[in-house]
Design a protein around this motif. Structure first.
Motif, mmCIF file in Angstrom:
data_model
loop_
_atom_site.group_PDB
_atom_site.id
_atom_site.type_symbol
_atom_site.label_atom_id
_atom_site.label_comp_id
_atom_site.label_asym_id
_atom_site.label_seq_id
_atom_site.Cartn_x
_atom_site.Cartn_y
_atom_site.Cartn_z
ATOM 1 N N ALA A 116 0.178 8.800 56.760
ATOM 2 C CA ALA A 116 -0.578 7.951 55.833
ATOM 3 C C ALA A 116 -0.319 6.467 56.076
ATOM 4 O O ALA A 116 -1.097 5.622 55.634
ATOM 5 N N SER A 117 0.791 6.145 56.781
ATOM 6 C CA SER A 117 1.097 4.738 57.048
ATOM 7 C C SER A 117 0.262 4.171 58.195
ATOM 8 O O SER A 117 0.253 2.961 58.416
ATOM 9 N N VAL A 118 -0.430 5.051 58.928
ATOM 10 C CA VAL A 118 -1.292 4.614 60.023
ATOM 11 C C VAL A 118 -2.684 4.344 59.460
ATOM 12 O O VAL A 118 -3.373 5.258 59.014
ATOM 13 N N ARG A 119 -3.092 3.101 59.449
ATOM 14 C CA ARG A 119 -4.410 2.741 58.923
ATOM 15 C C ARG A 119 -5.518 3.307 59.810
ATOM 16 O O ARG A 119 -5.396 3.323 61.041
ATOM 17 N N ARG A 120 -6.584 3.729 59.170
ATOM 18 C CA ARG A 120 -7.721 4.307 59.900
ATOM 19 C C ARG A 120 -8.982 3.501 59.583
ATOM 20 O O ARG A 120 -9.309 3.275 58.414
ATOM 21 N N GLU A 121 -9.682 3.087 60.631
ATOM 22 C CA GLU A 121 -10.963 2.405 60.485
ATOM 23 C C GLU A 121 -11.963 3.122 61.391
ATOM 24 O O GLU A 121 -11.607 3.611 62.467
ATOM 25 N N HIS A 122 -13.218 3.193 60.946
ATOM 26 C CA HIS A 122 -14.211 3.935 61.726
ATOM 27 C C HIS A 122 -15.410 3.058 62.071
ATOM 28 O O HIS A 122 -15.893 2.296 61.226
ATOM 29 N N GLY A 123 -15.854 3.179 63.310
ATOM 30 C CA GLY A 123 -16.988 2.414 63.799
ATOM 31 C C GLY A 123 -17.984 3.295 64.515
ATOM 32 O O GLY A 123 -18.192 4.453 64.124
ATOM 33 N N ASP A 124 -18.560 2.799 65.626
ATOM 34 C CA ASP A 124 -19.622 3.558 66.293
ATOM 35 C C ASP A 124 -19.443 3.663 67.814
ATOM 36 O O ASP A 124 -20.403 3.920 68.538
ATOM 37 N N TYR A 125 -18.241 3.468 68.318
ATOM 38 C CA TYR A 125 -17.925 3.618 69.742
ATOM 39 C C TYR A 125 -18.465 2.484 70.621
ATOM 40 O O TYR A 125 -18.349 2.562 71.846
ATOM 41 N N HIS A 126 -19.040 1.434 70.044
ATOM 42 C CA HIS A 126 -19.560 0.334 70.844
ATOM 43 C C HIS A 126 -18.598 -0.858 70.830
ATOM 44 O O HIS A 126 -17.727 -0.970 69.963
ATOM 45 N N VAL A 127 -18.792 -1.771 71.780
ATOM 46 C CA VAL A 127 -17.906 -2.927 71.931
ATOM 47 C C VAL A 127 -17.884 -3.763 70.653
ATOM 48 O O VAL A 127 -16.812 -4.159 70.178
ATOM 49 N N HIS A 128 -19.052 -4.026 70.084
ATOM 50 C CA HIS A 128 -19.105 -4.885 68.897
ATOM 51 C C HIS A 128 -18.342 -4.266 67.729
ATOM 52 O O HIS A 128 -17.735 -4.972 66.926
ATOM 53 N N SER A 129 -18.353 -2.934 67.652
ATOM 54 C CA SER A 129 -17.634 -2.246 66.587
ATOM 55 C C SER A 129 -16.128 -2.423 66.754
ATOM 56 O O SER A 129 -15.399 -2.707 65.789
ATOM 57 N N GLY A 130 -15.643 -2.262 67.986
ATOM 58 C CA GLY A 130 -14.230 -2.472 68.244
ATOM 59 C C GLY A 130 -13.811 -3.897 67.951
ATOM 60 O O GLY A 130 -12.719 -4.140 67.409
ATOM 61 N N TYR A 131 -14.681 -4.846 68.292
ATOM 62 C CA TYR A 131 -14.380 -6.263 68.039
ATOM 63 C C TYR A 131 -14.270 -6.526 66.539
ATOM 64 O O TYR A 131 -13.288 -7.117 66.070
ATOM 65 N N LEU A 144 -8.630 2.720 65.403
ATOM 66 C CA LEU A 144 -10.033 2.294 65.347
ATOM 67 C C LEU A 144 -10.882 3.385 65.981
ATOM 68 O O LEU A 144 -11.026 3.442 67.203
ATOM 69 N N GLY A 145 -11.409 4.270 65.152
ATOM 70 C CA GLY A 145 -12.112 5.433 65.668
ATOM 71 C C GLY A 145 -13.615 5.289 65.652
ATOM 72 O O GLY A 145 -14.172 4.287 65.210
ATOM 73 N N GLY A 146 -14.282 6.325 66.125
ATOM 74 C CA GLY A 146 -15.736 6.390 66.074
ATOM 75 C C GLY A 146 -16.173 6.846 64.690
ATOM 76 O O GLY A 146 -15.413 6.748 63.719
ATOM 77 N N PRO A 147 -17.388 7.351 64.555
ATOM 78 C CA PRO A 147 -17.865 7.827 63.258
ATOM 79 C C PRO A 147 -16.935 8.891 62.679
ATOM 80 O O PRO A 147 -16.456 9.771 63.399
ATOM 81 N N ALA A 148 -16.683 8.815 61.393
ATOM 82 C CA ALA A 148 -15.707 9.699 60.756
ATOM 83 C C ALA A 148 -16.087 11.173 60.870
ATOM 84 O O ALA A 148 -15.215 12.045 60.869
#
Length: 358
Positions: A236-251, A208-212
């Motif tokens: 490639a087996s590790v899924r990647r999702e990108h958010g904005d480094y804030h708590v709500h994004s991680g949630y 669960l990363g920050g902005p790509a």
């Protein structure tokens, strides 16, 4: 009958005595105590190695200065030598950041023993504000400039013809490509976090990363990719999702990941996203680390070690980055290129071996 009791001194007498006690100690006082001439004291205290002073004499002068608690008048010294003893830190949003503020502390600890003072100017994000601040500082005389930001990012650097040594910490400027830069080794930190996760036995992992397009996110993800290869895992087996480094994004990202093909570990872009991931884990009725392990990044003060369970994370070397910047600013040789400061993996209770789900 005469009063033989000792009377307290009058206010005027007390004030005079206090004034004598608090009189500024001068080089003449040091010279008298050490039994040497005033120029000899000046040579020793200003570390004039071009003038021959016996080691025994040098030691005697330094001891006398220490005994008298002598503090050189930096302003007078600067006027005599036409040299500034002020280091300016151009801070972009770091004063309000407790962990990034360690950069300023590091600079101060590096330059203070050499007699320099650290002057921090917090600027707004507008180029005009930066230009005005830098030109004012140069006009007043500074020994050097250190630009610093809370996260690795491009910034605006003021254009000036003044010959002032400039160093960038946790940032860089497109209009100052040759200036020395000091950055955290985000790649190494990301690799260490992922390697520890894989070493614990996890194979169903979501990142669960920050902005790509964010520099830190890309470097940490690159480290994750190499750690997966080292562990014999297809990246490639590790899924990647990108958010904005804030708590709500991680949630939000964690809740979605946990509702699909549930992973056994979440590697988060920073500690705030990890907090959100922990909240999502609890909201899903799961336990950390019993059902899902969580790894953060930053080792943010008053957060990472205060969670339940305490967060496994990677500490950013902000203090060392500031120390390095201060050392380079005062170095004899002109600093060049980019220096990467290692991050530190911090194992805590949020990472454990996965349950046997077979």
């Amino acid at each position: 009958m005469p009063d033989n009791k000792k009377r307290p001194p009058s206010l005027s007498t007390a004030a005079a005595e206090q004034g004598r006690d608090q009189r500024r100690v001068t080089m003449k006082d040091v010279a008298k105590r050490a039994g040497v001439s005033q120029p000899t004291v000046s040579f020793v205290l200003n570390d004039r190695r071009d003038v021959s002073v016996a080691d025994e004499t040098r030691a005697r002068v330094l001891q006398a200065a220490k005994d008298l608690n002598f503090h050189p008048n930096r302003a007078a010294r600067a006027l005599r030598s036409n040299k500034s003893y002020t280091v300016a830190v151009i801070a972009n949003r770091i004063v309000s950041q407790p962990y990034a503020g360690q950069i300023v502390l590091g600079v101060q600890q590096a330059v203070q023993p050499a007699g320099y003072v650290c002057f921090v100017v917090e600027t707004s994000e507008t180029p005009d504000a930066v230009d005005a601040a830098v030109h004012n500082l140069i006009a007043q005389g500074v020994a050097g400039l250190i630009y610093a930001a809370p996260g690795p990012e491009p910034i605006h650097a003021a254009v000036t013809e003044a010959d002032v040594r400039t160093i960038f910490v946790n940032c860089w400027a497109d209009n100052a490509k040759d200036a020395p830069q000091i950055l955290a080794d985000e790649y190494q930190g990301g690799r260490d976090a992922a390697a520890a996760t894989f070493a614990a036995g996890h194979r169903r992992v979501v990142y669960l990363g920050g902005p790509a397009d964010d520099y830190a996110c890309k470097e940490r993800e690159r480290g994750l990719t190499d750690a997966a290869r080292d562990a014999g895992i297809d990246p490639a087996s590790v899924r990647r999702e990108h958010g904005d480094y804030h708590v709500h994004s991680g949630y939000d990202l964690a809740l979605r990941a946990l509702s699909e093909d549930r992973p056994t570990a979440l590697i988060c872009g920073n500690d705030r996203m990890a907090v959100g991931a922990l909240m999502a884990t609890h909201a899903a009725g799961l336990d950390c680390p019993g059902d899902v392990s969580i790894v953060g990044f930053d080792d943010q003060p008053d957060i990472a070690d205060q969670l339940h369970p305490p967060l496994t994370t990677v500490a950013l070397p902000h203090l060392q980055m500031g120390l390095t910047a201060g050392e380079l600013l005062l170095a004899d040789a002109e600093p060049q290129g980019t220096r990467l400061i290692p991050c530190t993996y911090v194992p805590r209770g949020s990472l454990a071996a996965p349950k046997d789900r077979s």
